[in-house]
Design an enzyme around this catalytic site. Structure first.
Site, PDB file in Angstrom:
ATOM      1  N   ARG A  65       0.822  -1.213   0.000  1.00  0.00           N
ATOM      2  CA  ARG A  65       0.000   0.000   0.000  1.00  0.00           C
ATOM      3  C   ARG A  65       0.858   1.266   0.000  1.00  0.00           C
ATOM      4  NH1 ARG A  65      -5.557  -0.529   1.136  1.00  0.00           N
ATOM      5  NH2 ARG A  65      -6.056  -2.646   1.735  1.00  0.00           N
ATOM      6  N   MET A  90     -12.347   3.103  -4.174  1.00  0.00           N
ATOM      7  CA  MET A  90     -12.628   1.949  -3.322  1.00  0.00           C
ATOM      8  C   MET A  90     -11.360   1.310  -2.743  1.00  0.00           C
ATOM      9  SD  MET A  90     -15.763   2.433  -3.448  1.00  0.00           S
ATOM     10  CE  MET A  90     -16.908   1.175  -2.941  1.00  0.00           C
ATOM     11  N   ARG A  91     -10.377   2.124  -2.395  1.00  0.00           N
ATOM     12  CA  ARG A  91      -9.194   1.631  -1.676  1.00  0.00           C
ATOM     13  C   ARG A  91      -9.118   2.336  -0.335  1.00  0.00           C
ATOM     14  NH1 ARG A  91      -7.346  -2.917  -3.303  1.00  0.00           N
ATOM     15  NH2 ARG A  91      -5.320  -2.542  -2.342  1.00  0.00           N
ATOM     16  N   HIS A 109     -19.747   9.212   1.127  1.00  0.00           N
ATOM     17  CA  HIS A 109     -20.202   7.859   1.452  1.00  0.00           C
ATOM     18  C   HIS A 109     -21.730   7.839   1.367  1.00  0.00           C
ATOM     19  CE1 HIS A 109     -20.133   3.878   3.189  1.00  0.00           C
ATOM     20  NE2 HIS A 109     -21.123   4.260   3.981  1.00  0.00           N
ATOM     21  N   GLU A 143      -9.576   5.593  10.009  1.00  0.00           N
ATOM     22  CA  GLU A 143     -10.672   4.637  10.195  1.00  0.00           C
ATOM     23  C   GLU A 143     -11.657   4.801   9.035  1.00  0.00           C
ATOM     24  OE1 GLU A 143     -14.178   3.902  13.450  1.00  0.00           O
ATOM     25  OE2 GLU A 143     -12.435   5.056  14.064  1.00  0.00           O
ATOM     26  N   ALA A 173     -28.925  12.682  -4.343  1.00  0.00           N
ATOM     27  CA  ALA A 173     -28.535  13.546  -3.219  1.00  0.00           C
ATOM     28  C   ALA A 173     -27.022  13.748  -3.198  1.00  0.00           C
ATOM     29  CB  ALA A 173     -29.014  12.924  -1.902  1.00  0.00           C
ATOM     30  N   GLU A 174     -26.274  12.692  -3.515  1.00  0.00           N
ATOM     31  CA  GLU A 174     -24.808  12.811  -3.561  1.00  0.00           C
ATOM     32  C   GLU A 174     -24.385  13.884  -4.559  1.00  0.00           C
ATOM     33  OE1 GLU A 174     -22.433   9.163  -3.661  1.00  0.00           O
ATOM     34  OE2 GLU A 174     -24.234   8.007  -3.293  1.00  0.00           O
TER      35      GLU A 174
HETATM   36  C1  GAR Z   1     -21.112   6.445  -4.739  1.00  0.00           C
HETATM   37  O1  GAR Z   1     -22.405   6.065  -4.321  1.00  0.00           O
HETATM   38  C2  GAR Z   1     -20.225   6.743  -3.540  1.00  0.00           C
HETATM   39  O2  GAR Z   1     -20.916   7.360  -2.487  1.00  0.00           O
HETATM   40  C3  GAR Z   1     -19.775   5.354  -3.167  1.00  0.00           C
HETATM   41  O3  GAR Z   1     -19.522   4.726  -4.393  1.00  0.00           O
HETATM   42  C4  GAR Z   1     -20.380   5.272  -5.397  1.00  0.00           C
HETATM   43  C5  GAR Z   1     -19.533   5.734  -6.553  1.00  0.00           C
HETATM   44  O4  GAR Z   1     -20.354   6.142  -7.624  1.00  0.00           O
HETATM   45  N1  GAR Z   1     -18.618   5.398  -2.316  1.00  0.00           N
HETATM   46  C6  GAR Z   1     -18.404   4.536  -1.318  1.00  0.00           C
HETATM   47  O5  GAR Z   1     -19.160   3.613  -1.073  1.00  0.00           O
HETATM   48  C7  GAR Z   1     -17.148   4.787  -0.511  1.00  0.00           C
HETATM   49  N2  GAR Z   1     -17.221   4.120   0.762  1.00  0.00           N
HETATM   50  P1  GAR Z   1     -19.762   7.050  -8.784  1.00  0.00           P
HETATM   51  O6  GAR Z   1     -18.494   6.355  -9.278  1.00  0.00           O
HETATM   52  O7  GAR Z   1     -20.831   7.052  -9.832  1.00  0.00           O
HETATM   53  O8  GAR Z   1     -19.477   8.417  -8.220  1.00  0.00           O
END
Ligand code: GAR
Length: 214
Positions: A65, A90-91, A109, A143, A173-174
């Protein structure tokens, strides 16, 4: 203009929301590079279409890593980025990287943290029976899915939701929450004290939501 690096692993719809926000007049931040740890993902096409420099830094190419993160860190620094946005990256990052970018490293998240950290967030929310889900933009700590919360957005969970329908609602919403959080950081309005984020000049909504309604 705050210079931003966006780290992705896949589809990149949050990256797209940030790109779209940056193309609106007066947005105080600019994406200077997009780095994916996976080659060939759609997010890289989105960045290229917006003429943003891209890099693939595959974790598979490194012994451990730390070596992976050293290259990641070097690419980000070369780009001149001042803030790093994880957008579906996702790392898990080690304390070494997190400390180097302390309070300049944010993540989104798809839950109302501290509920449902980790993977399979939406299924966990449905299985638990919560009535609201949502998303959280937060400063990153070592964490996983933990750190001072900048913005949260809540959406109702419907009785007949599946993982897919809830994910789609949360994703909308994101796409609002992430650009808003980045804007507030770029405007210099976000400060961390005692592991809490405070936003200068921000207002809370005037009402509450209830789900289900009678
Ligand atoms: C999103 O929903 C983001 O919140 C999640 O992955 C997705 C990526 O979508 N992230 C996590 O779960 C991190 N713990 P995207 O590639 O279309 O933005």
């Amino acid at each position: 203009m705050l210079k931003i690096a966006v780290l992705i692993s896949g589809r990149g719809s949050n990256l797209q929301a940030l790109i779209d926000a940056m193309q609106t007049p007066g947005f105080p931040a600019q994406i200077v590079c997009v780095i994916s740890n996976v080659a060939g993902v759609h997010g890289l096409d989105r960045a290229a279409a917006a003429h943003i420099p891209t890099h693939v830094v595959s974790h598979r190419d490194f012994k451990n890593r730390q070596e992976f993160e050293q290259v990641l860190d070097a690419r980000i620094r070369e780009s001149g980025a001042q803030l790093v946005c994880l957008a579906g990256f996702m790392r898990l990052l080690t304390p070494w990287f997190v400390e180097r970018w302390l309070d300049r490293l944010v993540n989104i998240h798809p839950s109302l943290l501290p509920a449902f950290p980790g993977l399979d967030t939406h299924q966990k929310a449905i299985d638990y029976g919560v009535k609201f889900g949502g998303c959280t933009v937060h400063f990153v700590r070592s964490e996983m899915d933990h750190g001072p919360i900048i913005v949260q957005a809540a959406v109702p969970v419907l009785a007949d939701d599946t993982e897919e329908t809830l994910a789609a609602r949360v994703l909308q919403a994101e796409h609002r929450a992430y650009p808003q959080a980045v804007r507030m950081i770029a405007e210099g309005r976000v400060n961390v004290h005692n592991e809490k984020a405070f936003i200068a000049g921000a207002e809370a909504p005037a009402t509450f939501a209830i789900n289900p309604e009678a």
